[in-house]
Motif scaffolding. Structure first.
Motif, PDB file in Angstrom:
ATOM      1  N   THR A  86       0.852  -1.179   0.000  1.00 18.04           N
ATOM      2  CA  THR A  86       0.000   0.000   0.000  1.00 18.04           C
ATOM      3  C   THR A  86       0.892   1.234   0.000  1.00 18.04           C
ATOM      4  N   SER A  87       0.741   2.074  -1.000  1.00 19.44           N
ATOM      5  CA  SER A  87       1.661   3.193  -1.172  1.00 19.44           C
ATOM      6  C   SER A  87       1.185   4.057  -2.339  1.00 19.44           C
ATOM      7  N   VAL A  88       1.899   5.142  -2.545  1.00 24.90           N
ATOM      8  CA  VAL A  88       1.724   5.938  -3.758  1.00 24.90           C
ATOM      9  C   VAL A  88       2.929   5.669  -4.650  1.00 24.90           C
ATOM     10  N   TYR A  89       2.670   5.311  -5.881  1.00 25.95           N
ATOM     11  CA  TYR A  89       3.731   4.932  -6.802  1.00 25.95           C
ATOM     12  C   TYR A  89       3.910   6.015  -7.856  1.00 25.95           C
ATOM     13  N   PHE A  90       5.161   6.395  -8.054  1.00 31.06           N
ATOM     14  CA  PHE A  90       5.489   7.402  -9.056  1.00 31.06           C
ATOM     15  C   PHE A  90       6.437   6.828 -10.088  1.00 31.06           C
ATOM     16  N   CYS A  91       6.127   7.125 -11.325  1.00 26.72           N
ATOM     17  CA  CYS A  91       7.015   6.829 -12.435  1.00 26.72           C
ATOM     18  C   CYS A  91       7.668   8.142 -12.860  1.00 26.72           C
ATOM     19  N   ALA A  92       8.931   8.075 -13.269  1.00 16.86           N
ATOM     20  CA  ALA A  92       9.645   9.280 -13.679  1.00 16.86           C
ATOM     21  C   ALA A  92      10.561   8.959 -14.846  1.00 16.86           C
ATOM     22  N   SER A  93      10.838   9.959 -15.660  1.00 22.92           N
ATOM     23  CA  SER A  93      11.734   9.759 -16.788  1.00 22.92           C
ATOM     24  C   SER A  93      12.652  10.952 -16.958  1.00 22.92           C
ATOM     25  N   SER A  94      13.777  10.689 -17.635  1.00 19.57           N
ATOM     26  CA  SER A  94      14.784  11.727 -17.835  1.00 19.57           C
ATOM     27  C   SER A  94      15.498  11.465 -19.151  1.00 19.57           C
ATOM     28  N   TYR A  95      15.896  12.558 -19.804  1.00 16.53           N
ATOM     29  CA  TYR A  95      16.587  12.429 -21.087  1.00 16.53           C
ATOM     30  C   TYR A  95      18.024  11.959 -20.904  1.00 16.53           C
ATOM     31  N   SER A  96      18.639  12.437 -19.825  1.00 14.07           N
ATOM     32  CA  SER A  96      20.035  12.070 -19.592  1.00 14.07           C
ATOM     33  C   SER A  96      20.330  12.187 -18.106  1.00 14.07           C
ATOM     34  N   GLU A  97      21.554  11.841 -17.732  1.00 16.81           N
ATOM     35  CA  GLU A  97      21.932  11.869 -16.311  1.00 16.81           C
ATOM     36  C   GLU A  97      21.927  13.274 -15.737  1.00 16.81           C
ATOM     37  N   ILE A  98      22.167  14.269 -16.578  1.00 13.40           N
ATOM     38  CA  ILE A  98      22.279  15.624 -16.041  1.00 13.40           C
ATOM     39  C   ILE A  98      20.974  16.389 -16.131  1.00 13.40           C
ATOM     40  N   ARG A  99      19.945  15.762 -16.631  1.00 14.38           N
ATOM     41  CA  ARG A  99      18.640  16.420 -16.689  1.00 14.38           C
ATOM     42  C   ARG A  99      17.809  16.011 -15.474  1.00 14.38           C
ATOM     43  N   GLY A 100      16.913  16.881 -15.064  1.00 14.63           N
ATOM     44  CA  GLY A 100      16.004  16.510 -14.002  1.00 14.63           C
ATOM     45  C   GLY A 100      14.973  15.504 -14.483  1.00 14.63           C
ATOM     46  N   TYR A 101      14.440  14.759 -13.555  1.00  8.55           N
ATOM     47  CA  TYR A 101      13.388  13.818 -13.883  1.00  8.55           C
ATOM     48  C   TYR A 101      12.047  14.540 -14.054  1.00  8.55           C
ATOM     49  N   THR A 102      11.234  14.030 -14.968  1.00 12.59           N
ATOM     50  CA  THR A 102       9.834  14.429 -15.075  1.00 12.59           C
ATOM     51  C   THR A 102       8.998  13.333 -14.441  1.00 12.59           C
ATOM     52  N   PHE A 103       8.134  13.734 -13.518  1.00 10.03           N
ATOM     53  CA  PHE A 103       7.343  12.756 -12.778  1.00 10.03           C
ATOM     54  C   PHE A 103       5.923  12.666 -13.308  1.00 10.03           C
ATOM     55  N   GLY A 104       5.366  11.450 -13.230  1.00 12.85           N
ATOM     56  CA  GLY A 104       3.951  11.282 -13.446  1.00 12.85           C
ATOM     57  C   GLY A 104       3.169  11.740 -12.227  1.00 12.85           C
ATOM     58  N   SER A 105       1.855  11.715 -12.332  1.00 10.54           N
ATOM     59  CA  SER A 105       1.005  12.222 -11.251  1.00 10.54           C
ATOM     60  C   SER A 105       0.764  11.190 -10.163  1.00 10.54           C
ATOM     61  N   GLY A 106       1.215   9.964 -10.366  1.00  9.25           N
ATOM     62  CA  GLY A 106       1.159   8.970  -9.317  1.00  9.25           C
ATOM     63  C   GLY A 106      -0.024   8.024  -9.395  1.00  9.25           C
ATOM     64  N   THR A 107       0.154   6.856  -8.786  1.00 10.03           N
ATOM     65  CA  THR A 107      -0.923   5.862  -8.614  1.00 10.03           C
ATOM     66  C   THR A 107      -1.022   5.558  -7.134  1.00 10.03           C
ATOM     67  N   ARG A 108      -2.208   5.792  -6.589  1.00  9.94           N
ATOM     68  CA  ARG A 108      -2.433   5.488  -5.170  1.00  9.94           C
ATOM     69  C   ARG A 108      -3.009   4.084  -5.077  1.00  9.94           C
ATOM     70  N   LEU A 109      -2.204   3.176  -4.492  1.00  6.59           N
ATOM     71  CA  LEU A 109      -2.577   1.766  -4.410  1.00  6.59           C
ATOM     72  C   LEU A 109      -2.864   1.384  -2.964  1.00  6.59           C
ATOM     73  N   THR A 110      -3.991   0.723  -2.760  1.00  4.05           N
ATOM     74  CA  THR A 110      -4.347   0.187  -1.456  1.00  4.05           C
ATOM     75  C   THR A 110      -4.532  -1.311  -1.584  1.00  4.05           C
ATOM     76  N   VAL A 111      -3.854  -2.047  -0.723  1.00  2.00           N
ATOM     77  CA  VAL A 111      -3.997  -3.501  -0.710  1.00  2.00           C
ATOM     78  C   VAL A 111      -4.679  -3.909   0.595  1.00  2.00           C
ATOM     79  N   VAL A 112      -5.810  -4.572   0.464  1.00  2.00           N
ATOM     80  CA  VAL A 112      -6.602  -4.931   1.661  1.00  2.00           C
ATOM     81  C   VAL A 112      -6.576  -6.449   1.909  1.00  2.00           C
TER      82      VAL A 112
END
Lengths: 112, 114
Positions: A86-112
């Motif tokens: 159970t957590s919020v999951y973020f995916c991120a991408s970057s063009y290269s090592e010296i560029r900042g990451y661009t993040f997605g808006s997230g997936t809120r997952l609950t496991v019951v």
């Protein structure tokens, strides 16, 4: 609009179920990563990829699988969901090592 | 392996006062350093980065950060805080060598009080 798209935004799973969190980017970024965010723990790296066909484990890889068959997509698979995932999951991408990451808006997952 | 420490879970500052959010890092090699901000129920947004060159880097929304190699620090600063700066701030590092991931600190919650 260009960016990182995550689906779904919300998900409830029962313990033991499996599912795939989708992540896609249209910026031709080589670097992609999956993080989970938990209160007081910051962002912890699950898996990352430096290009199509190349993946590696991060800090907390157990219970998760990834593949990178194309530059655009980097899905995260939960093999057998547990309440500890159970957590919020973020995916991120970057063009290269010296560029900042661009993040997605997230997936809120609950496991019951 | 690289790591980042943000020693303060919470920083409170009055509006109009200068703010500092602290970050120290540990790497084997030269670091690339980043600051991100997260507003409630949102993803992370890039603020600024240090790659090489001038130790003082300027970023979005009036923020700046100073790279100090001897103290292995990269503190985030702003001369005059705004209430709208209230958010969760993350410091991150990756190593200048090969294909290394971006590693984040635990975050510092900044609260600017009017």
């Amino acid at each position: 609009n260009a960016g990182v798209t995550q689906t779904p935004k919300f998900q409830v799973l029962k313990t033991g179920q499996s599912m795939t969190l989708q992540c896609a980017q249209d910026m031709n970024h080589e670097y992609m990563s999956w993080y989970r965010q938990d209160p007081g723990m910051g962002l912890r790296l699950i898996h990352y990829s430096v290009g199509a066909g190349i993946t590696d484990q991060g800090e907390v890889p157990n219970g998760y699988n990834v593949s990178r068959s194309t530059t655009e997509d980097f899905p995260l698979r939960l093999l057998s969901a547990a309440p500890s995932q159970t957590s919020v999951y973020f995916c991120a991408s970057s063009y290269s090592e010296i560029r900042g990451y661009t993040f997605g808006s997230g997936t809120r997952l609950t496991v019951v | 392996a690289q790591s980042v420490a943000q020693p303060e879970d919470q920083v409170n500052v009055a509006e109009g006062n200068p703010l500092t959010v602290k970050c120290t890092y540990s790497v084997s090699g030269n670091p690339y350093l980043f600051w991100y901000v997260q507003y409630p129920n949102r993803g992370l947004q890039f603020l600024l980065k240090y790659i090489t060159g001038d130790n003082l880097v300027k970023g979005s929304y009036g923020f700046e950060a100073e790279f100090n190699k001897s103290q292995t620090s990269f503190h985030l600063k702003k001369p005059s805080a705004l209430v709208s700066d209230s958010a969760l701030y993350f410091c991150a590092v990756r190593v200048y060598s090969g294909n290394t991931p971006l590693v984040f600190g635990k975050g510092t919650r900044l609260s600017v009080i009017a």
